[in-house]
Scaffold this active site. Structure first.
Site, PDB file in Angstrom:
ATOM      1  N   GLY A 163     -51.551  -4.870 -48.278  1.00 14.86           N
ATOM      2  CA  GLY A 163     -52.469  -5.833 -48.886  1.00 14.86           C
ATOM      3  C   GLY A 163     -53.480  -6.391 -47.902  1.00 14.86           C
ATOM      4  N   CYS A 164     -53.681  -5.704 -46.802  1.00 14.27           N
ATOM      5  CA  CYS A 164     -54.665  -6.182 -45.845  1.00 14.27           C
ATOM      6  C   CYS A 164     -55.791  -5.158 -45.765  1.00 14.27           C
ATOM      7  CB  CYS A 164     -54.042  -6.330 -44.469  1.00 14.27           C
ATOM      8  SG  CYS A 164     -52.530  -7.266 -44.493  1.00 14.27           S
TER       9      CYS A 164
END
Ligand SMILES: Cc1ncc(COP(=O)(O)O)c(C=O)c1O
Lengths: 408, 141
Positions: B52-53
């Site tokens: 999720g980065c």
């Protein structure tokens, strides 16, 4: 800039542009993600909810009549905008993604057989990749990728070799969202047709910049999103040739798309309603009509002229920054510039530019296969609309150079 | 005895208070990022990547008796700066201290925007992952 457009008047049409972000005047350079909305669109939306809100096509009462008329008026406006032969070939969807999925699940499912080929390009957005992968998996069709060269231009010689009688569909974007390349779709369509293949053109990034004539281009399918054409989110258009749309089975079942329903059998409505099950996004469709009016008041060509001047101006400026490399240098581009700076992660630049009030996009731009092609994790992307100015580019350059110094 | 989590938070707040504008704060943050010791390649595994980065972020935790130590790295230097502060605040504490920590310093130093989901720079995901490690360690005890 040698244009007749009055930029301060235009900017006044877009209320969102007039604000401070993190203490600086907003510079909105993320137009490829979504464009801002003119006041006429915002007003149309609120007018509809204040005065006309009703469900369409079914009611007899005055409000239902008004809402239906306004809704269908947008369909005619889109028909004219695309130079389509008739408005029942204009299908409302929720966006480009929904349009592509519709074609994949109806045309694709009813046509593709094991061993058939679907040609897509290395420039595609994930929404013109994944729906084809899904239907390929179901039908046994095979996906082949049209290669792209170092500059971001599609390899048409390779494409011609890939085109054989097994190709049932070619699905390519008109313009690349990640690097801005304008693809030679007229050529692609005629080559594909010569081999009996149908073509879907993803027009998400072109409709706001390039005049579209679906008949002159002999398009089979053309899809786009209203929100990239100064209209609301949640509305998209699928145009298709009549014989293709007629032959396609319905997509979703429900109200609106039927003629008669009984437990012994159901007959489907005709075009375009066959593909519009359920209560549609009435308000946004109506407001989209105002967006088309707005664009037409200038003409797509006029907007493009303004943007091309910005593209040339910014490309020049960016090229002068040491260590900065522009990714995508095709001769024909819309006003999108993707770039990387040596030794700096795009995300860091995005964060700092935002602190300076500049909105850009960083990352893979939903085009991971293209990033992989160039060996990049992502890029920074600026994308202009006709309401942007060279003064904004100057201020952006100051912010960019300062950000690079901070990170260096 | 190491100083408490809140003592370190107060220390960071005082450091950031020295700067008047955001640019100075970010220059300091970038500096912290650059100074974060490089993580050895053996820990930069797929397993240690925080999802999720927008940039890749790796986080690894080890236990030394009661205490949990974190190692982390990222491709993006601002993210590294944020991680380095999290490590300074949380590393070397017990699992239960880490689990109970209220990381109020992020807001007080003016970095709360990085906690927003949309930022996808994973500060939120990092904090969660650090607490997950602490939870796993405390379950082993
Ligand atoms: C080329 C291209 N195709 C498809 C899409 C998907 O559009 P939407 O998210 O509006 O469905 C986009 C949006 O970024 C795009 O740029």
């Amino acid at each position: 800039m040698g244009s007749l457009m009055d930029i301060s008047k235009i900017r006044a049409d877009f209320p969102v542009l007039d604000q401070q972000v993190n203490g600086s005047p907003l510079i909105y350079f993320d137009n490829a993600a979504t464009t801002q909305k003119p006041k006429t669109v915002i007003d149309a939306l609120s007018h509809y909810y204040q005065f006309d809100n009703a469900n369409i096509h079914r009611g007899l009462h005055t409000l239902a009549e008004r809402a239906t008329t306004a809704y269908e008026l947008t369909r005619t406006k889109v028909r004219d905008f695309l130079h389509a032969p008739s408005s029942d070939q204009i299908i409302f969807t929720s966006g480009t993604t929904a349009g592509i999925n519709l074609v994949a699940q109806t045309f694709g499912r009813s046509t593709f057989k094991a061993g058939d080929k679907i040609l897509i390009s290395n420039l595609e957005h994930h929404s013109n990749i994944v729906p084809w992968q899904m239907i390929a998996q179901e039908t046994g069709a095979i996906i082949e990728v049209i290669p792209v060269d170092e500059t971001g231009v599609l390899d048409l010689a390779a494409f011609e070799k890939q085109l054989d009688s097994r190709v049932k569909l070619v699905a390519v974007n008109h313009v690349s969202n990640a690097i801005g390349t304008i693809n030679p779709i007229a050529k692609i369509i005629s080559l594909a047709h010569a081999k009996g293949a149908k073509v879907l053109i993803d027009g998400a990034q072109s409709v706001a910049h390039i005049e579209i004539d679906v008949q002159a281009l002999d398009m089979d399918f053309f899809v786009f999103s209203a929100h990239k054409l100064f209209g609301p989110t949640g509305v998209g258009i699928l145009y298709g040739k009549r014989e293709l749309l007629d032959a396609m089975p319905p997509y979703q079942g429900g109200g609106e798309m039927i003629k008669e329903v009984s437990f012994s059998g159901t007959t489907y409505n005709e075009l375009p309603y066959k593909f519009e099950a359920g209560t549609p996004n009435i308000a946004d469709v109506i407001a989209f009509g105002a967006a088309i009016d707005y664009v037409k008041s200038y003409g797509t060509g006029e907007l493009m002229k303004q943007e091309q001047a910005l593209l040339a101006y910014a490309t020049d400026k960016l090229a002068s920054i040491p260590g900065l490399r522009i990714v995508g240098t095709a001769p024909d581009k819309i006003a999108v510039i993707s770039y990387v700076v040596e030794g700096i992660h795009p995300q860091d630049l995005g964060v700092l530019l935002d602190k300076f009030g500049v909105a850009i996009r960083t990352g893979h731009h939903c085009a991971q296969p293209l990033m992989q092609r160039y060996g990049l994790v992502g890029t920074c992307r600026v994308s202009f609309a006709f309401y942007n100015t060279t003064e904004e580019i100057d201020r952006f350059m100051v912010a960019l150079e300062r950000s690079i110094r901070m990170l260096g | 005895m190491a100083q408490s989590i809140n003592d370190t938070q107060e220390e960071l707040i005082a450091e950031f208070d020295l700067f008047e504008d955001w640019a100075d704060k970010y220059e300091y943050l970038i500096d912290l990022g650059k100074k974060l010791p490089a993580m050895s390649e053996e820990w930069k595994t797929e397993e240690n990547v925080i999802k999720g980065c927008q940039s890749r972020v790796w986080l690894h935790a080890e236990r030394e008796g009661e205490l949990v130590h974190f190692l982390a790295d990222s491709e993006a230097v601002i993210v590294k700066g944020l991680i380095s502060m999290l490590i300074r605040v949380l590393s070397g504490h017990t699992a239960s201290e880490i689990l109970a920590a209220d990381l109020y310093f992020i807001d007080r130093i003016g970095m709360s925007q990085h906690l927003a989901q949309t930022r996808s720079n994973g500060l939120l995901a990092m904090v969660k992952q650090m607490k997950n490690y602490a939870l796993a360690f405390s379950a082993q005890q």
